[in-house]
Design an enzyme around this catalytic site. Structure first.
Site, PDB file in Angstrom:
ATOM      1  N   TRP A 141      31.666  17.492  41.219  1.00 55.95           N
ATOM      2  CA  TRP A 141      30.452  18.201  41.631  1.00 55.95           C
ATOM      3  C   TRP A 141      29.232  17.788  40.838  1.00 55.95           C
ATOM      4  O   TRP A 141      28.112  17.758  41.368  1.00 55.95           O
ATOM      5  CB  TRP A 141      30.668  19.723  41.626  1.00 55.95           C
ATOM      6  CG  TRP A 141      31.515  20.121  42.800  1.00 55.95           C
ATOM      7  CD1 TRP A 141      32.830  20.463  42.795  1.00 55.95           C
ATOM      8  CD2 TRP A 141      31.116  20.123  44.187  1.00 55.95           C
ATOM      9  NE1 TRP A 141      33.275  20.692  44.086  1.00 55.95           N
ATOM     10  CE2 TRP A 141      32.252  20.495  44.957  1.00 55.95           C
ATOM     11  CE3 TRP A 141      29.920  19.852  44.850  1.00 55.95           C
ATOM     12  CZ2 TRP A 141      32.215  20.600  46.359  1.00 55.95           C
ATOM     13  CZ3 TRP A 141      29.881  19.958  46.241  1.00 55.95           C
ATOM     14  CH2 TRP A 141      31.014  20.331  46.973  1.00 55.95           C
ATOM     15  N   ASP A 180      24.981  24.209  36.816  1.00 57.93           N
ATOM     16  CA  ASP A 180      25.604  24.669  38.050  1.00 57.93           C
ATOM     17  C   ASP A 180      26.817  25.493  37.638  1.00 57.93           C
ATOM     18  O   ASP A 180      27.877  24.954  37.336  1.00 57.93           O
ATOM     19  CB  ASP A 180      26.028  23.476  38.902  1.00 57.93           C
ATOM     20  CG  ASP A 180      26.832  23.901  40.133  1.00 57.93           C
ATOM     21  OD1 ASP A 180      27.025  25.120  40.346  1.00 57.93           O
ATOM     22  OD2 ASP A 180      27.279  23.012  40.880  1.00 57.93           O
ATOM     23  N   LYS A 200      32.385  32.375  45.237  1.00 59.24           N
ATOM     24  CA  LYS A 200      33.510  32.408  44.300  1.00 59.24           C
ATOM     25  C   LYS A 200      33.641  33.829  43.723  1.00 59.24           C
ATOM     26  O   LYS A 200      34.577  34.531  44.026  1.00 59.24           O
ATOM     27  CB  LYS A 200      33.293  31.417  43.153  1.00 59.24           C
ATOM     28  CG  LYS A 200      32.702  30.087  43.542  1.00 59.24           C
ATOM     29  CD  LYS A 200      33.642  29.211  44.328  1.00 59.24           C
ATOM     30  CE  LYS A 200      33.051  27.817  44.492  1.00 59.24           C
ATOM     31  NZ  LYS A 200      33.818  26.960  45.378  1.00 59.24           N
TER      32      LYS A 200
END
Lengths: 362, 362
Positions: free
Chosen positions: B103, B173, B197
């Site tokens: 990511w 992030d 999440k």
């Protein structure tokens, strides 16, 4: 609670049948992994089927030709005010916008940050209010697209017909009118509509874009906002607004059950005619500022002859279960939004309330 | 249905108590206008109170200092991969990113479209896998910020500590780790986390940004993506993802009821320790590719010594009600995501399933 109706311009009333269905289905557990709609991986097969269903239903309802992509994107129409020029400007220097009121002006303001904006036609703002004249429109030679706002949610103005832009792709912010009537999608290069009027809940926008417009080179568009990337990846190039897409599918199913867009249009025209007639026959107690032929069938704007009575009227209506009638902040007055989910009984209750108020204050 | 658990990396399991609350409250009608949460005008007082509640709860949970803004924005983390450089680059030419895996590489790819990216530190990709070394980091003089991905959802790698970037603002992030443990927000210039999440449902991202970073001149940022505009207008500069914000507030309330972030951390550490221990004591039948000290407590990645048994194991687990254990597409193997909502019983069921499978195939 006694009958109540929500005349908000958005987020707006949803059909009772859709809310009932949502109450069951959002919490139902999938056969494969036992997840609810809230918990479902958006890369998985179950959500994939939900997305495909919503897309197919919308394609059917609007008879979207095969050379168009249907995208379900995060965010509202304001984001598209940027995305449209970012994605479609290409090598052109100019874009054209028709100025028909509040929301088209917002779109123009955003487009002006990226390109030279030619005002193709202008709303005069004089009473009775009207859409811009449909000809002649000023379109520069080197023009990427021409943007219209066929229904001005705040002003209460609707175009009586579409302009003829020749070879210049017509782009429309159809946020408040999409799915209220049949629409010839082939007249447009691109259509977009935020969901919270007739497509469900806030936080999602549908974009319908003709294939050839995706071939233009884009400005420096964030990948998640690049129509080409989203089209290639079936609206799942980034995190999609999953619950908004689930509910949009339910809204589309409901429209089909109600007779499709022809049914929505017949019902909408009947509701709008009843309300405008009540305004026009109120002997001037209420008045609509928009000229007949240009009046929005979904955002009915009206005023009281005595402005001091505006707030008392809105409060009286609320006491009678008729909510969110205050006009857009830029204009004041009264606005009754009659989207697809507003039942005719709500509208009749509003008309009865107007008559009662007139009797008490006339 | 017998017990079932969803180990998906996102959208992920939500607490049963939050789903129960949602089933009631999403459909409850407001006192003032009778609207459900789906139908509520987002400019109105009722939604305003919901938004203020979510913001206040999050501020309390993370002890966010007063010189930070908390924004609730539409879209997922990928959109922030663009928004961060667009908003923070200012007059600098450089940005720095630590490459810790999948990511962060996606974030780097997007940032590279707007600025010269210096790789401050790099994940080597050799086994055992680890976060980039915490020093020395290469930060150019003219550097707008340094970006990290403290928990790599796909790789299963977590930083053991934060790097020291001196005066360069640290940006993170925190999508898969925010609210799983206490965090010193003052160490960061900006934090962002997509909601699906630990903060609820897909389609919303929280951004926490220090006030002084909003003063930099922005590149040509779409208004709806301009942190300054959103901060000035309380996340309502454009259509907010209203239902995602309602649910985020419920998730925050639930965390408070569970003992706050210290409670989440204690529970999370216990769950992760149990699972990694089961892997490490499986006599090599299962193995974790990440080095101790760098293992993600929320995305536990492991492999089977016999790769041909990976799919049979995942299918066997699913037959036993343990779902979505397949590893990220880029890596294969197995990944068990243990976000806040995963109860310890789910984890114990997984460990029992691993033992059963080993007995049958060992």
């Amino acid at each position: 609670m006694s009958a109540r109706y929500n005349f908000a311009a958005g987020s707006s009333e949803m059909p009772a049948a859709v809310l009932e269905r949502a109450r069951t289905e959002l919490f139902a557990r999938a056969d494969d992994d036992g997840s609810t709609a809230f918990e479902r991986p958006f890369t998985g097969a179950t959500f994939g089927a939900t997305l495909a269903h919503a897309r197919a239903r919308l394609k059917d309802l609007l008879a979207v030709p095969d050379n168009y992509h249907i995208l379900f994107l995060a965010g509202g129409a304001t984001q598209q005010f940027s995305m449209v020029p970012l994605n479609l400007l290409g090598n052109a220097a100019h874009v054209a916008y028709a100025d028909s009121g509040h929301w088209s002006q917002r779109a123009i303001g955003e487009a002006g940050r990226y390109a030279a904006v030619t005002i193709a036609a202008r709303y005069q703002g004089e009473r009775p209010l009207a859409a811009p004249p449909l000809s002649p429109w000023r379109l520069p030679d080197d023009c990427a697209y021409c943007h219209i706002t066929p229904n001005e949610t705040a002003d209460g103005i609707a175009y009586p017909a579409l302009p003829d832009c020749g070879a210049v792709p017509l782009v429309a912010d159809a946020t408040s009118c999409l799915l209220t009537a049949p629409l010839d999608v082939s007249r447009f290069g691109l259509l977009y509509a935020a969901a919270q009027k007739n497509l469900g809940i806030a936080g999602m926008t549908v974009v319908i874009v003709r294939d050839d417009l995706l071939r233009r080179p884009a400005l420096l568009v964030p990948s998640s906002c690049d129509y080409r990337v989203q089209a290639a990846q079936g609206s799942r190039a980034n995190t999609p607004p999953t619950i908004a897409i689930v509910l949009a599918g339910m809204m589309f199913d409901w429209i089909v059950q109600q007779g499709g867009l022809a049914g929505m249009q017949a019902c909408g025209q009947r509701k709008a005619a009843l309300l405008y007639d009540a305004i026009d026959t109120s002997a001037g107690f209420f008045r609509a500022p928009v000229a007949p032929g240009h009046r929005s069938p979904v955002n009915v704007r009206f005023e009281l002859a005595y402005p001091a009575l505006t707030t008392p009227f809105i409060e009286y209506a609320a006491q009678n279960g008729l909510h969110n009638l205050r006009g857009h902040g830029a204009f004041g007055g009264v606005r009754a939004s009659l989207y697809n989910a507003m039942p005719e009984e709500g509208l009749r209750a509003l008309i009865a309330c107007m008559a009662d108020f007139t009797r008490n204050h006339g």
